[in-house]
Scaffold this motif. Sequence first.
Motif, mmCIF file in Angstrom:
data_model
loop_
_atom_site.group_PDB
_atom_site.id
_atom_site.type_symbol
_atom_site.label_atom_id
_atom_site.label_comp_id
_atom_site.label_asym_id
_atom_site.label_seq_id
_atom_site.Cartn_x
_atom_site.Cartn_y
_atom_site.Cartn_z
ATOM 1 N N MET A 1 -11.942 30.619 20.252
ATOM 2 C CA MET A 1 -10.684 30.522 19.542
ATOM 3 C C MET A 1 -10.703 29.294 18.641
ATOM 4 S SD MET A 1 -6.951 29.716 21.110
ATOM 5 C CE MET A 1 -5.847 28.833 20.074
ATOM 6 N N HIS A 2 -10.121 29.437 17.498
ATOM 7 C CA HIS A 2 -9.911 28.293 16.613
ATOM 8 C C HIS A 2 -8.937 27.344 17.299
ATOM 9 C CE1 HIS A 2 -8.964 25.928 13.102
ATOM 10 N NE2 HIS A 2 -7.703 26.278 13.206
ATOM 11 N N CYS A 3 -9.248 26.090 17.266
ATOM 12 C CA CYS A 3 -8.421 25.057 17.895
ATOM 13 C C CYS A 3 -7.498 24.474 16.823
ATOM 14 C CB CYS A 3 -9.337 24.001 18.489
ATOM 15 S SG CYS A 3 -8.481 22.734 19.379
ATOM 16 N N PRO A 4 -6.251 24.948 16.754
ATOM 17 C CA PRO A 4 -5.399 24.511 15.653
ATOM 18 C C PRO A 4 -4.944 23.061 15.782
ATOM 19 C CG PRO A 4 -4.131 25.835 17.166
ATOM 20 C CD PRO A 4 -5.561 25.864 17.656
ATOM 21 N N LYS A 5 -4.701 22.480 14.650
ATOM 22 C CA LYS A 5 -4.059 21.169 14.577
ATOM 23 C C LYS A 5 -2.592 21.417 14.238
ATOM 24 C CE LYS A 5 -8.169 18.658 12.957
ATOM 25 N NZ LYS A 5 -8.756 18.689 14.238
ATOM 26 N N MET A 6 -1.783 20.420 14.410
ATOM 27 C CA MET A 6 -0.355 20.576 14.148
ATOM 28 C C MET A 6 -0.104 21.071 12.727
ATOM 29 S SD MET A 6 2.752 17.986 14.874
ATOM 30 C CE MET A 6 2.183 17.913 16.560
ATOM 31 N N SER A 7 -0.896 20.586 11.772
ATOM 32 C CA SER A 7 -0.703 20.979 10.373
ATOM 33 C C SER A 7 -1.039 22.448 10.131
ATOM 34 C CB SER A 7 -1.541 20.088 9.457
ATOM 35 O OG SER A 7 -2.921 20.212 9.781
ATOM 36 N N ASP A 8 -1.781 23.093 11.049
ATOM 37 C CA ASP A 8 -2.108 24.510 10.920
ATOM 38 C C ASP A 8 -0.945 25.403 11.345
ATOM 39 O OD1 ASP A 8 -4.756 23.881 10.204
ATOM 40 O OD2 ASP A 8 -5.382 23.857 12.307
ATOM 41 N N LEU A 9 -0.120 24.902 12.230
ATOM 42 C CA LEU A 9 0.944 25.703 12.833
ATOM 43 C C LEU A 9 2.195 25.720 11.966
ATOM 44 C CD1 LEU A 9 0.625 24.542 16.553
ATOM 45 C CD2 LEU A 9 -0.388 26.563 15.472
ATOM 46 N N PRO A 10 3.098 26.661 12.215
ATOM 47 C CA PRO A 10 4.374 26.642 11.492
ATOM 48 C C PRO A 10 5.076 25.297 11.691
ATOM 49 C CG PRO A 10 4.128 28.709 12.692
ATOM 50 C CD PRO A 10 2.999 27.808 13.133
ATOM 51 N N PRO A 11 5.811 24.841 10.687
ATOM 52 C CA PRO A 11 6.473 23.542 10.815
ATOM 53 C C PRO A 11 7.528 23.557 11.925
ATOM 54 C CG PRO A 11 7.165 24.652 8.807
ATOM 55 C CD PRO A 11 6.082 25.485 9.412
ATOM 56 N N ALA A 12 7.744 22.388 12.501
ATOM 57 C CA ALA A 12 8.753 22.235 13.548
ATOM 58 C C ALA A 12 10.146 22.368 12.946
ATOM 59 C CB ALA A 12 8.606 20.874 14.208
ATOM 60 N N PRO A 13 11.077 22.936 13.698
ATOM 61 C CA PRO A 13 12.471 22.932 13.221
ATOM 62 C C PRO A 13 12.937 21.490 13.001
ATOM 63 C CG PRO A 13 12.207 24.362 15.150
ATOM 64 C CD PRO A 13 10.922 23.590 14.990
ATOM 65 N N PRO A 14 13.875 21.277 12.078
ATOM 66 C CA PRO A 14 14.277 19.914 11.725
ATOM 67 C C PRO A 14 14.861 19.103 12.888
ATOM 68 C CG PRO A 14 15.616 21.544 10.560
ATOM 69 C CD PRO A 14 14.566 22.288 11.302
ATOM 70 N N ASP A 15 15.379 19.758 13.898
ATOM 71 C CA ASP A 15 15.995 19.041 15.012
ATOM 72 C C ASP A 15 15.028 18.755 16.162
ATOM 73 O OD1 ASP A 15 15.831 21.791 15.601
ATOM 74 O OD2 ASP A 15 17.523 21.687 16.995
ATOM 75 N N LYS A 16 13.743 19.085 15.989
ATOM 76 C CA LYS A 16 12.754 18.907 17.055
ATOM 77 C C LYS A 16 11.794 17.775 16.705
ATOM 78 C CE LYS A 16 14.034 22.633 19.361
ATOM 79 N NZ LYS A 16 14.573 22.623 20.694
ATOM 80 N N THR A 17 11.579 16.871 17.654
ATOM 81 C CA THR A 17 10.628 15.774 17.459
ATOM 82 C C THR A 17 9.839 15.554 18.738
ATOM 83 O OG1 THR A 17 12.244 14.113 18.146
ATOM 84 C CG2 THR A 17 12.096 14.575 15.777
ATOM 85 N N GLY A 18 8.769 14.783 18.648
ATOM 86 C CA GLY A 18 7.943 14.468 19.806
ATOM 87 C C GLY A 18 6.948 15.583 20.095
ATOM 88 N N TRP A 19 6.279 15.475 21.232
ATOM 89 C CA TRP A 19 5.306 16.488 21.660
ATOM 90 C C TRP A 19 6.055 17.761 22.009
ATOM 91 C CZ3 TRP A 19 0.431 18.017 21.863
ATOM 92 C CH2 TRP A 19 0.063 18.988 22.781
ATOM 93 N N PRO A 20 5.627 18.914 21.601
ATOM 94 C CA PRO A 20 4.527 19.259 20.698
ATOM 95 C C PRO A 20 5.005 19.596 19.286
ATOM 96 C CG PRO A 20 5.183 21.199 21.915
ATOM 97 C CD PRO A 20 6.123 20.085 22.332
ATOM 98 N N TRP A 21 6.098 18.988 18.874
ATOM 99 C CA TRP A 21 6.697 19.317 17.585
ATOM 100 C C TRP A 21 6.156 18.456 16.448
ATOM 101 C CZ3 TRP A 21 8.962 23.758 17.832
ATOM 102 C CH2 TRP A 21 9.556 24.170 19.007
ATOM 103 N N THR A 22 6.205 17.154 16.616
ATOM 104 C CA THR A 22 5.837 16.255 15.527
ATOM 105 C C THR A 22 4.765 15.249 15.919
ATOM 106 O OG1 THR A 22 7.644 14.740 16.123
ATOM 107 C CG2 THR A 22 8.114 16.425 14.439
ATOM 108 N N GLU A 23 4.321 15.263 17.166
ATOM 109 C CA GLU A 23 3.292 14.331 17.628
ATOM 110 C C GLU A 23 2.088 15.108 18.133
ATOM 111 O OE1 GLU A 23 4.924 11.802 20.635
ATOM 112 O OE2 GLU A 23 6.557 11.134 19.334
ATOM 113 N N GLU A 24 0.916 14.736 17.614
ATOM 114 C CA GLU A 24 -0.327 15.325 18.109
ATOM 115 C C GLU A 24 -0.566 14.790 19.506
ATOM 116 O OE1 GLU A 24 -2.472 17.411 16.495
ATOM 117 O OE2 GLU A 24 -2.015 17.190 14.389
ATOM 118 N N GLY A 25 -1.169 15.608 20.352
ATOM 119 C CA GLY A 25 -1.531 15.159 21.689
ATOM 120 C C GLY A 25 -2.749 14.257 21.641
ATOM 121 N N GLU A 26 -3.055 13.633 22.755
ATOM 122 C CA GLU A 26 -4.185 12.705 22.817
ATOM 123 C C GLU A 26 -5.506 13.385 22.520
ATOM 124 O OE1 GLU A 26 -5.085 12.440 27.525
ATOM 125 O OE2 GLU A 26 -3.063 11.890 26.892
ATOM 126 N N HIS A 27 -5.579 14.686 22.720
ATOM 127 C CA HIS A 27 -6.823 15.411 22.482
ATOM 128 C C HIS A 27 -6.721 16.359 21.287
ATOM 129 C CE1 HIS A 27 -8.686 13.956 26.122
ATOM 130 N NE2 HIS A 27 -7.567 14.218 26.755
#
Length: 145
Positions: A1-27
């Motif tokens: 499977m392709h390992c997506p990065k946050m920028s590959d996925l649909p954007p987070a809704p404007p009211d969502k922040t933090g993991w997994p919305w706007t912060e990449e995980g440690e890995h």
Amino acid sequence: MHCPKMSDLPPAPPDKTGWPWTEEGEHANDVVQIGDSQPMVSIVTPSYNQAQFIEETIRSVLLQGYRDLEYIVIDGSSTDGTVDILHRYEPWLAHWVSEPDKGQSHAINKGLKRATGSILGWVNSDDVLLPGTVARAVKVFQQEA
């Protein structure tokens, strides 16, 4: 499977922040390498009318940064917008279906029957995986083997 990065996925809704919305995980920035070979990990999410939660669950699985991850979602014919969310994430799902089932256990078993991984697990549609969870689980399995 392709390992997506946050920028590959649909954007987070404007009211969502933090993991997994706007912060990449440690890995999530680099594919996790564990030894010479990585076992395939299959994760199943059973769902029914969980539109309020399932997108966060999906993102928390997809952003694990683990290359050999097979993600399967089994939905019991939701009518609340869950299917629209599944369509948005379809490119990163190994399989998903929305059809009547006999409840959560039945959905999990349907997903596990499709799974090809040597390590199997599930995460409910209103739960999330913390960053690096899959890699840590694989390391434990390899140490115990």
